[in-house]
Write a protein that holds these residues in place. Structure first.
Motif, PDB file in Angstrom:
ATOM      1  N   CYS A   1      36.269  27.650  47.846  1.00 53.32           N
ATOM      2  CA  CYS A   1      36.650  26.270  47.500  1.00 53.32           C
ATOM      3  C   CYS A   1      35.461  25.329  47.662  1.00 53.32           C
ATOM      4  O   CYS A   1      35.272  24.401  46.865  1.00 53.32           O
ATOM      5  N   CYS A   2      34.659  25.566  48.700  1.00 48.59           N
ATOM      6  CA  CYS A   2      33.463  24.739  48.909  1.00 48.59           C
ATOM      7  C   CYS A   2      32.471  24.910  47.762  1.00 48.59           C
ATOM      8  O   CYS A   2      31.866  23.938  47.295  1.00 48.59           O
TER       9      CYS A   2
ATOM     10  N   GLY B   1      39.735  22.989  44.447  1.00 46.38           N
ATOM     11  CA  GLY B   1      38.411  22.672  44.974  1.00 46.38           C
ATOM     12  C   GLY B   1      37.485  22.101  43.915  1.00 46.38           C
ATOM     13  O   GLY B   1      36.718  21.175  44.172  1.00 46.38           O
ATOM     14  N   ALA B   2      37.561  22.646  42.693  1.00 47.73           N
ATOM     15  CA  ALA B   2      36.707  22.165  41.608  1.00 47.73           C
ATOM     16  C   ALA B   2      37.069  20.748  41.181  1.00 47.73           C
ATOM     17  O   ALA B   2      36.247  20.056  40.570  1.00 47.73           O
TER      18      ALA B   2
ATOM     19  N   ALA C   1      31.189  21.732  40.844  1.00 52.45           N
ATOM     20  CA  ALA C   1      31.909  20.908  39.871  1.00 52.45           C
ATOM     21  C   ALA C   1      31.943  19.430  40.256  1.00 52.45           C
ATOM     22  O   ALA C   1      32.012  18.566  39.374  1.00 52.45           O
ATOM     23  N   GLY C   2      31.886  19.136  41.554  1.00 52.20           N
ATOM     24  CA  GLY C   2      32.015  17.754  42.006  1.00 52.20           C
ATOM     25  C   GLY C   2      31.034  16.771  41.367  1.00 52.20           C
ATOM     26  O   GLY C   2      31.425  15.658  40.991  1.00 52.20           O
ATOM     27  N   PRO C   3      29.740  17.139  41.213  1.00 53.73           N
ATOM     28  CA  PRO C   3      28.796  16.204  40.590  1.00 53.73           C
ATOM     29  C   PRO C   3      29.026  15.996  39.092  1.00 53.73           C
ATOM     30  O   PRO C   3      28.396  15.125  38.496  1.00 53.73           O
ATOM     31  N   ILE C   4      29.890  16.794  38.475  1.00 54.35           N
ATOM     32  CA  ILE C   4      30.203  16.652  37.052  1.00 54.35           C
ATOM     33  C   ILE C   4      31.592  16.077  36.854  1.00 54.35           C
ATOM     34  O   ILE C   4      31.792  15.139  36.070  1.00 54.35           O
ATOM     35  N   ILE C   5      32.561  16.618  37.588  1.00 53.83           N
ATOM     36  CA  ILE C   5      33.948  16.190  37.423  1.00 53.83           C
ATOM     37  C   ILE C   5      34.256  15.094  38.426  1.00 53.83           C
ATOM     38  O   ILE C   5      34.939  15.311  39.446  1.00 53.83           O
ATOM     39  N   ASN C   6      33.687  13.938  38.199  1.00 50.23           N
ATOM     40  CA  ASN C   6      34.076  12.742  38.941  1.00 50.23           C
ATOM     41  C   ASN C   6      33.997  11.549  37.995  1.00 50.23           C
ATOM     42  O   ASN C   6      33.289  11.580  36.984  1.00 50.23           O
TER      43      ASN C   6
END
Length: 330
Positions: free
Chosen positions: A87-88, A57-58, A94-99
């Protein structure tokens, strides 16, 4: 210099219009997910064990890049589709950092400072650890409180009860026999869902932008930098406070952090890690998804973990005699 109404309006507009495109994008993606993603489809793809599922999820941001403003809308729809809460949470934090977009922008911002590899790796690494740890703590709460942690518009619908013994079984291909919706009907459904989510979240974005503009009017970056320089041990919490107040997009915040040329790397790291996970507008947007108990849990976890991990990194730098400053900035 006293802040003016014009200063407030400029700050308010900056926060609002910086976030608005991503809110629209997130609402559209949420509408597509609602229309095309089968219920519990993603759940079937995840490992049964909580820890690997949270780690996956992260990392979802690598596949679905989204800034923190749009990701709240998408995450709410994923919850409705049956993706586990832990998971959400991992994806939302993490999504706004790990992309790839944010990783590249961070590298570009610090490239001329000769610390780009360190900043990118530390930002991604700490973001991943904090997101996963917070998600696992939330999972412990979820086992006790269940969907009571979520608002009515975010809680997944109840699962249909299993058929009673002797009841007529449902044909396995019942769904396949259902008539397909025409394209224009699907587009209409996507538009309706997207518009609903956009209006629902934008109200709280506007409230967050007002509070952020008021805070920006009285807390300037110059004050923070001076305070951090005079009180080096307070530099990390000072930059964390600034991240919460400024409400910057994760795709642009690295350039702001890089402008603090006299500040230690770990203070800028705290700014870049906490900002995409928690700020004024995000806290208000959370109220449309999470109950107060869960918001407090998330906020406490990310603040404490960010502070502790950045302090630990700072200690490692001190013990090894590393400056943590761009060449020539000392």
């Amino acid at each position: 210099m006293q802040p003016t109404i014009l200063d407030f309006l400029i700050s308010f507009s900056a926060v609002l219009w910086e976030a608005m495109p991503f809110i629209v994008l997130g609402a559209v993606v949420a509408g597509i997910l609602e229309e095309f993603l089968p219920q519990e489809f993603i759940t079937k793809l995840l490992p049964k064990s909580v820890v690997p599922a949270v780690m996956i999820g992260a990392l979802l941001g690598l596949l679905f890049p989204m800034c923190e403003c749009g990701i709240v809308v998408v995450m709410r729809r994923l919850l409705r589709k049956g993706l586990p809460l832990s998971c959400c949470i991992a994806y939302m934090l993490a999504g706004p950092i790990i992309n790839l977009v944010v990783i590249f922008s961070t590298w570009v911002a610090f490239r001329d400072h000769k610390i780009a590899p360190e900043m990118v790796s530390l930002r991604v690494g700490l973001g991943f650890v904090i997101a996963c740890t917070t998600a696992l703590i939330v999972q412990i709460q979820y086992r006790k409180y269940g969907n009571a942690l979520l608002t009515a518009v975010a809680a997944p619908p109840p699962v249909a009860a299993a058929p009673k013994p002797g009841a007529q079984p449902v044909a396995a291909d019942a769904l396949a026999q259902a008539p397909k919706k025409p394209l224009f009907v699907r587009i209409g459904n996507i538009s309706a869902t997207a518009l609903h989510d956009f209006v629902d979240i934008t109200v709280f974005l506007i409230l967050g932008a007002v509070l952020a503009a008021l805070a920006r009017s009285y807390i300037t970056t110059e004050q923070i930098e001076t305070f951090s320089r005079d009180e080096p041990y307070l530099a990390i919490p000072a930059m964390m406070l600034l991240a919460v107040v400024m409400c910057l997009c994760s795709e642009a915040d690295a350039f702001v952090a890089a402008s603090f040329t006299k500040m230690h790397l770990t203070a800028k790291l705290a700014f870049l890690v906490l900002g995409p996970m928690l700020d004024i507008k995000l806290i208000l947007m959370f109220t449309r998804v999470f109950r107060a108990r869960l918001i407090v849990t998330i906020a406490t976890c990310v603040v404490v973990l960010t502070l502790a991990l950045c302090m630990l990194v700072h200690l490692v730098y001190q013990l090894n005699g590393w400056s943590g400053l761009p060449p020539g900035a000392g």
